[in-house]
Design a protein around this motif. Structure first.
Motif, PDB file in Angstrom:
ATOM      1  N   ALA A 267       0.913  -1.276   0.192  1.00 39.08           N
ATOM      2  CA  ALA A 267      -0.001   0.024  -0.096  1.00 39.08           C
ATOM      3  C   ALA A 267       1.043   1.492   0.106  1.00 39.08           C
ATOM      4  O   ALA A 267       0.478   2.298  -0.794  1.00 39.08           O
ATOM      5  N   TRP A 268       1.833   1.195   0.771  1.00 40.87           N
ATOM      6  CA  TRP A 268       2.693   2.401   0.910  1.00 40.87           C
ATOM      7  C   TRP A 268       3.450   2.639  -0.568  1.00 40.87           C
ATOM      8  O   TRP A 268       3.750   3.927  -0.869  1.00 40.87           O
ATOM      9  N   ALA A 269       3.794   1.632  -1.170  1.00 45.15           N
ATOM     10  CA  ALA A 269       4.526   1.915  -2.662  1.00 45.15           C
ATOM     11  C   ALA A 269       3.488   2.432  -3.619  1.00 45.15           C
ATOM     12  O   ALA A 269       4.056   3.389  -4.336  1.00 45.15           O
ATOM     13  N   SER A 270       2.123   1.985  -3.535  1.00 47.74           N
ATOM     14  CA  SER A 270       1.195   2.433  -4.452  1.00 47.74           C
ATOM     15  C   SER A 270       1.092   4.101  -4.127  1.00 47.74           C
ATOM     16  O   SER A 270       0.784   4.918  -5.062  1.00 47.74           O
ATOM     17  N   SER A 271       0.889   4.287  -2.845  1.00 45.36           N
ATOM     18  CA  SER A 271       0.571   5.623  -2.512  1.00 45.36           C
ATOM     19  C   SER A 271       1.995   6.578  -2.770  1.00 45.36           C
ATOM     20  O   SER A 271       1.697   7.766  -3.325  1.00 45.36           O
ATOM     21  N   LEU A 272       3.067   5.974  -2.719  1.00 42.92           N
ATOM     22  CA  LEU A 272       4.218   6.829  -3.061  1.00 42.92           C
ATOM     23  C   LEU A 272       4.208   7.377  -4.500  1.00 42.92           C
ATOM     24  O   LEU A 272       4.487   8.381  -4.934  1.00 42.92           O
ATOM     25  N   VAL A 273       3.734   6.391  -5.527  1.00 47.98           N
ATOM     26  CA  VAL A 273       3.573   6.575  -6.655  1.00 47.98           C
ATOM     27  C   VAL A 273       2.677   7.655  -7.192  1.00 47.98           C
ATOM     28  O   VAL A 273       2.682   8.440  -7.786  1.00 47.98           O
ATOM     29  N   SER A 274       1.261   7.493  -6.399  1.00 51.47           N
ATOM     30  CA  SER A 274       0.458   8.347  -6.435  1.00 51.47           C
ATOM     31  C   SER A 274       0.694   9.854  -6.109  1.00 51.47           C
ATOM     32  O   SER A 274       0.611  10.797  -6.819  1.00 51.47           O
ATOM     33  N   VAL A 275       1.523   9.881  -4.983  1.00 53.77           N
ATOM     34  CA  VAL A 275       1.930  11.170  -4.732  1.00 53.77           C
ATOM     35  C   VAL A 275       2.933  11.739  -5.542  1.00 53.77           C
ATOM     36  O   VAL A 275       2.932  12.840  -5.783  1.00 53.77           O
ATOM     37  N   THR A 276       3.816  10.872  -6.096  1.00 50.18           N
ATOM     38  CA  THR A 276       4.694  11.404  -6.815  1.00 50.18           C
ATOM     39  C   THR A 276       4.207  11.877  -8.301  1.00 50.18           C
ATOM     40  O   THR A 276       4.753  12.766  -8.825  1.00 50.18           O
ATOM     41  N   ALA A 277       3.285  11.037  -8.687  1.00 51.47           N
ATOM     42  CA  ALA A 277       2.579  11.657  -9.892  1.00 51.47           C
ATOM     43  C   ALA A 277       1.802  12.845  -9.790  1.00 51.47           C
ATOM     44  O   ALA A 277       1.947  13.838 -10.581  1.00 51.47           O
TER      45      ALA A 277
END
Length: 424
Positions: A267-277
């Protein structure tokens, strides 16, 4: 406030390079690869090379012109100087209108990644207000914010690449570059991917604010383009090898799916990608708004749009009226417009803008040239070829908006002459 003031030279080569990177490494890197795969399959890598080649020709033209004409406005100013006022106006007008729609789209992309669906428009408007505030505080604040954003985004993307290359799945799919892909499909993918490169023009539009522009602007343009091209090629190869053509074409979030397939689907990895986008979209929005403000400033100075838009703030040395009007227009677009056709029109406008840049560069004498004339010919031809991949609605709407610009220029010129006659 004087409307004929000049901007201040405060940006270094590093500042200009980071603004270029911030303009290019935006939402496109998170969204452009899936539609490119739908159009061309693994042939998107060929499309990426074509897009990068056209971008390089355009960048070479912009750099060559900027070294001789280091003023605000980019291709608007170059077209006006080398080809005549109407050439410059159409380049500038298409840039303003097309990129204003792009600002709204960028803000909505940012909101889509970081906000619940019910709050997307409110968050998009808040992003416009925040980025306008940063730009109003001065170009050095814009450069600082862009450096922070670009550094964060590049670090995350490089981390994703390291994870993907190090996973066992990175060799799961063999890449067949052509397969059943048509030439038109490859060109379509090039058209989609080209606009992920188009931000290097933002460096040229800031030409009046760069220290030692004859040296710094060409260098910043080429460095930013080279870094972006290398990053995109690496990401394209990783996505195709890990996700496969079908997986990439169907992906709604390719970078996140890349992590999932590499075994990092936490979950944290997906959240990081969303924040980065979201952050990348914000960075592109910031640089884009700065570029539009400077182009408006340059056009107002020549009475191609109302002259009062050219006012420069005495403390922060920014075209504050142009920035504020831009923010208002973008907010209205966010609230009212259907943005599905905005990308197509923006594409039409950007290609026209760079077509003028290449034609202007072609006319430069040998003493001003940095690349052979055939590079300008290839760049202009590449722009025309990619126009053929733009949806018809984008071409039709673009042509209508360009026609609407004619009375805007004529009225602005008449008003300026009237004020001069009355001693204003």
């Amino acid at each position: 406030m004087k409307t004929d003031a000049a901007l201040s030279r405060r940006l270094t080569t590093l500042d200009a390079t980071m603004i270029g990177l911030g303009s290019m490494i935006g939402a496109g890197v998170f969204a452009a690869f899936a539609p490119a795969a739908q159009a061309a399959g693994a042939g998107l890598l060929i499309g990426l090379v074509i897009a990068a080649a056209v971008a390089w020709c355009n960048a070479a033209a912009s750099a060559q012109l900027a070294a001789v004409h280091p003023v605000a406005g980019g291709t608007y100013a170059y077209g006006r100087e080398r080809l005549g006022p109407w050439w410059g106006f159409f380049a500038g007008w298409s840039f303003l209108v097309g990129k204003t729609a792009s600002c709204a789209a960028m803000a909505l992309v940012f909101a889509a990644y970081v906000a619940p669906a019910a709050w997307e428009k409110s968050v998009a408007i808040a992003a416009i207000v925040a980025m306008t505030t940063v730009n109003l505080l001065g170009v050095t604040r814009t450069a600082l914010a862009t450096k922070i954003i670009v550094t964060f985004v590049v670090v995350v993307l490089v981390g994703v690449l390291v994870v993907a290359v190090g996973s066992d799945s990175s060799t799961a799919h063999q890449i067949s570059f052509l397969g059943n892909t048509s030439i038109y499909g490859i060109l379509q993918s090039a058209g989609v991917l080209f606009f992920a490169f188009a931000g290097y023009a933002r460096i040229a539009t800031l030409g009046e604010e760069v220290i030692n522009p004859q040296r710094a602007i060409p260098r910043a343009i080429m460095i930013a383009l080279a870094i972006t091209a290398a990053l995109y090629l690496a990401l394209g190869l990783a996505m195709l090898s890990v996700l496969g053509v079908a997986g990439l074409a169907q992906s709604q979030a390719p970078v996140a799916d890349l992590l999932d397939s590499a075994g990092w689907g936490w979950a944290w990895a997906s959240s990081l990608v969303s924040v980065t986008a979201g952050v990348a979209s914000l960075g592109a929005l910031l640089a884009l708004m700065a570029g539009i403000g400077r182009t408006t400033f340059a056009m107002a100075r020549n009475s191609d749009v109302p002259r009062w838009l050219g006012a420069v703030h005495p403390q922060f040395a920014v075209p504050y009226r142009a920035e504020l009007i831009l923010a208002i227009v973008v907010i209205v677009v966010i609230l009212l417009a259907d943005l599905r056709g905005a990308i197509a029109f923006s594409s039409f406008g950007v290609l026209l803008y760079y077509f003028v840049a290449n034609v202007a560069a072609f006319t430069q004498p040998q003493t001003q040239r940095r690349v052979p004339r055939f590079v300008s010919v290839l760049g202009a031809a590449g722009c025309l070829v990619l126009v053929a991949t733009v949806p018809l609605i984008g071409v039709v709407v673009g042509a209508i908006i360009l026609i609407v610009g004619i009375p805007v220029r004529l009225l602005s010129n008449r008003q300026s002459r009237g004020l001069s006659a009355h001693g204003a």
